[in-house]
Design a protein around this motif. Structure first.
Motif, PDB file in Angstrom:
ATOM      1  N   UNK A  36       1.390  16.021  -7.255  1.00  0.00           N
ATOM      2  CA  UNK A  36       1.311  16.026  -8.706  1.00  0.00           C
ATOM      3  C   UNK A  36       0.345  14.990  -9.254  1.00  0.00           C
ATOM      4  N   UNK A  37       0.223  14.923 -10.588  1.00  0.00           N
ATOM      5  CA  UNK A  37      -0.723  13.993 -11.216  1.00  0.00           C
ATOM      6  C   UNK A  37      -0.416  12.533 -10.923  1.00  0.00           C
ATOM      7  N   UNK A  38       0.846  12.210 -10.645  1.00  0.00           N
ATOM      8  CA  UNK A  38       1.234  10.836 -10.284  1.00  0.00           C
ATOM      9  C   UNK A  38       1.678  10.784  -8.827  1.00  0.00           C
ATOM     10  N   UNK A  39       0.949  11.489  -7.977  1.00  0.00           N
ATOM     11  CA  UNK A  39       1.337  11.627  -6.573  1.00  0.00           C
ATOM     12  C   UNK A  39       1.453  10.275  -5.877  1.00  0.00           C
ATOM     13  N   UNK A  40       2.458  10.176  -5.020  1.00  0.00           N
ATOM     14  CA  UNK A  40       2.627   8.988  -4.198  1.00  0.00           C
ATOM     15  C   UNK A  40       1.541   8.948  -3.128  1.00  0.00           C
ATOM     16  N   UNK A  41       1.056   7.760  -2.779  1.00  0.00           N
ATOM     17  CA  UNK A  41       0.133   7.695  -1.638  1.00  0.00           C
ATOM     18  C   UNK A  41       0.905   7.997  -0.357  1.00  0.00           C
ATOM     19  N   UNK A  62       0.618  16.779   4.730  1.00  0.00           N
ATOM     20  CA  UNK A  62      -0.047  16.058   3.644  1.00  0.00           C
ATOM     21  C   UNK A  62      -0.215  14.578   3.969  1.00  0.00           C
ATOM     22  N   UNK A  63      -0.234  14.265   5.256  1.00  0.00           N
ATOM     23  CA  UNK A  63      -0.608  12.918   5.686  1.00  0.00           C
ATOM     24  C   UNK A  63       0.509  11.915   5.781  1.00  0.00           C
ATOM     25  N   UNK A  64       1.749  12.362   5.621  1.00  0.00           N
ATOM     26  CA  UNK A  64       2.882  11.442   5.704  1.00  0.00           C
ATOM     27  C   UNK A  64       3.348  11.287   7.149  1.00  0.00           C
ATOM     28  N   UNK A  65       3.827  10.092   7.463  1.00  0.00           N
ATOM     29  CA  UNK A  65       4.484   9.827   8.744  1.00  0.00           C
ATOM     30  C   UNK A  65       5.946  10.223   8.552  1.00  0.00           C
TER      31      UNK A  65
END
Length: 212
Positions: A36-41, A62-65
């Motif tokens: 979303x527009x305030x996406x978590x890193x 989406x790049x998460x561990x």
């Protein structure tokens, strides 16, 4: 922590025709946090009651561990197959969410997702779940929890219990979830579909932030 009776009930419910079969689509709220527009890193994420892996696999893509935990061996096997198909490698662990420390689940999680796990736990497992999740969450972590307030078999969960139990967390948002949205995440028999359409289970989504 999970008794033999609890394990038997969980396995029976998982195989029951009244248990929604996962469609593989992540919850809207998870997508909002990730894209979303305030996406978590991207960071470290924990998916509790991961089932067939729809959130653990989505987060890994989406790049998460990401780490997923589920008590049901068949569910974890499906999650592993899904991960291989999608070309990602989240940690997928068969075990008890009330004993995360014994499972080697890493700490420092920035996001915890529980899409239908906590609401089915008996009280004594909830007593252990909360400190375990809190210990493995990084300061400022978000916990996104989806649960049914009403169910003929499961205990269910409501806002007052969450605020009473999660004393080191702040409740940011509590919102009712429409049955139509729930049916996008799980596909069940016609009776189950009618129950969700009529709002009999009263699903709610909660967002909490760890403050200490």
């Amino acid at each position: 922590m999970a008794s033999l009776a609890t394990r038997a009930v969980v396995n029976l419910l998982y195989r029951s025709p009244f248990n929604p079969r996962s469609t593989g689509e992540p919850d809207d709220a998870v997508v909002e946090l990730v894209e979303g527009p305030d996406a978590l890193p991207p960071g470290r994420a924990l998916d509790l009651g991961c089932g067939s892996g729809r959130h653990a696999v989505y987060l890994a893509k989406h790049g998460w561990d990401a780490t997923g935990v589920d008590l049901v061996a068949d569910a974890v096997a499906q999650a592993r197959n899904r991960a291989v198909t999608e070309g990602v490698a989240p940690r997928l662990i068969q075990g008890d969410v009330a004993e995360l420390g014994k499972l080697g689940v890493p700490g420092g999680n920035n996001l915890v997702v529980d899409a239908g796990c906590f609401h089915g736990l008996p009280s004594r497992m909830r007593d252990a779940y909360v400190p375990e999740v809190t210990r493995l969450a990084a300061p400022g972590a978000l916990l996104l929890l989806l649960g049914l307030a009403k169910h003929p078999v499961l205990k269910g969960v409501q806002k007052d219990e969450l605020t009473r139990r999660f004393t080191q967390w702040r409740l940011i948002r509590a919102e009712s979830v429409a049955g139509a949205e729930m049916l996008r995440y799980g596909d069940g028999n016609p009776m189950l579909r009618r129950a969700f359409e009529k709002g009999w289970f009263d699903p709610w989504r909660y967002l909490l932030r760890r403050e200490s």
